[in-house]
Design an enzyme around this catalytic site. Structure first.
Site, PDB file in Angstrom:
ATOM      1  N   SER A  13      23.651 -19.532  22.641  1.00 36.27           N
ATOM      2  CA  SER A  13      22.745 -19.987  22.435  1.00 36.27           C
ATOM      3  C   SER A  13      23.414 -21.637  21.806  1.00 36.27           C
ATOM      4  O   SER A  13      24.207 -21.024  21.216  1.00 36.27           O
ATOM      5  CB  SER A  13      21.936 -19.088  21.554  1.00 36.27           C
ATOM      6  OG  SER A  13      20.300 -20.416  20.815  1.00 36.27           O
ATOM      7  N   TYR A  33      20.288 -14.957  13.251  1.00 38.15           N
ATOM      8  CA  TYR A  33      20.204 -15.590  14.682  1.00 38.15           C
ATOM      9  C   TYR A  33      21.768 -15.707  15.152  1.00 38.15           C
ATOM     10  O   TYR A  33      22.646 -16.031  16.169  1.00 38.15           O
ATOM     11  CB  TYR A  33      18.956 -16.244  15.209  1.00 38.15           C
ATOM     12  CG  TYR A  33      19.392 -16.129  16.543  1.00 38.15           C
ATOM     13  CD1 TYR A  33      19.083 -14.991  17.536  1.00 38.15           C
ATOM     14  CD2 TYR A  33      19.015 -17.507  17.241  1.00 38.15           C
ATOM     15  CE1 TYR A  33      19.040 -15.662  18.668  1.00 38.15           C
ATOM     16  CE2 TYR A  33      19.195 -17.401  18.477  1.00 38.15           C
ATOM     17  CZ  TYR A  33      19.064 -16.703  19.107  1.00 38.15           C
ATOM     18  OH  TYR A  33      19.173 -17.048  20.509  1.00 38.15           O
TER      19      TYR A  33
END
Length: 235
Positions: free
Chosen positions: A143, A156
């Site tokens: 990501s 995250y």
């Protein structure tokens, strides 16, 4: 010539979003796909749709990526059906409460278990046979949160930094073995995962198919070409 025709790929997190798009894209290129996720019904629907396309075969295998035995069984079933695995796409992921101040330890643990341990379990299960054949491709979906940290993404981002670190180190470990490694870092993609997240913005989100095309691009390169890193962002 289609470099992908007749190959076999395992795609984790294939029941929706990016994983589903990757499965369809690869199947459209003639790749037999093994679909892994926890939602068996969704997997079976996708497998049926792909099998009806007629360009490749699909096998659904209900899998919990946080369970090492489950992941090993996934690879075994793929080999039983298609002899060997050419491509392993580590796509399964969780995006939950990620601030340290929230104190949501159970949600942190879920992200660590899926986003980091699940990736490692997948690599561990598929890598030995790839090394034996001196051929294979591991594609990890990270990501842009593994490139940049916001005040809302701390935990995250930590898991996605880990995925990038695993990809980078593994590529060095596997140099000259014939096994390729690609890390793909998407920006915000219009999926159920992103819709459930509070970390959104006003820009048009990417489509899941945009990431699937990046996977296909990397996988379709000649065996001597290793595309190590792809970052895909909204304009």
């Amino acid at each position: 010539m289609n470099e992908l025709q007749g190959k076999t790929a395992i795609i984790t997190g294939a029941s929706s979003g990016i994983g589903l798009a990757i499965a369809k894209e690869l199947a459209g290129e003639g790749v037999n796909v093994v679909l892994a996720a926890r939602r068996a019904e969704k997997l079976e629907e996708l497998a049926s749709e792909i099998n009806q396309m007629g360009t490749a075969k699909a096998l659904a295998v209900q899998t919990d990526m946080t369970n090492k035995a489950d992941v090993e069984q996934l690879v075994q079933k793929a080999k039983a059906a298609f002899e060997h695995v050419d491509i392993f796409v580590n796509n399964a992921g969780q995006m939950l409460s990620a601030t340290v101040r929230s104190g949501k330890v159970e949600e942190w643990e879920q992200m660590i278990d899926v986003n980091i341990k699940g990736v490692l379990y997948g690599i561990h299960a598929v890598l030995p046979s790839m090394l034996d054949r001196s051929s294979g491709h591991i594609i990890n979906i990270a990501s842009v949160s593994g490139l940049e940290v916001t005040k809302m993404s701390t935990v995250y981002s930590a898991t996605k930094y880990a995925v990038r670190a695993i990809s980078t180190g593994l590529e060095k470990e596997l140099a000259r073995t014939g096994v390729r490694v690609t890390n793909i870092s998407p920006g915000m993609v219009d999926t159920p995962l992103s819709s459930a997240s509070s970390r959104s913005n006003d820009r048009k989100k990417l489509e899941a198919a945009d990431i699937a095309k990046a996977v296909t691009y990397a996988a379709a390169q000649p065996d001597y070409v290793n595309v190590n890193e792809i970052t895909v962002r909204p304009v």
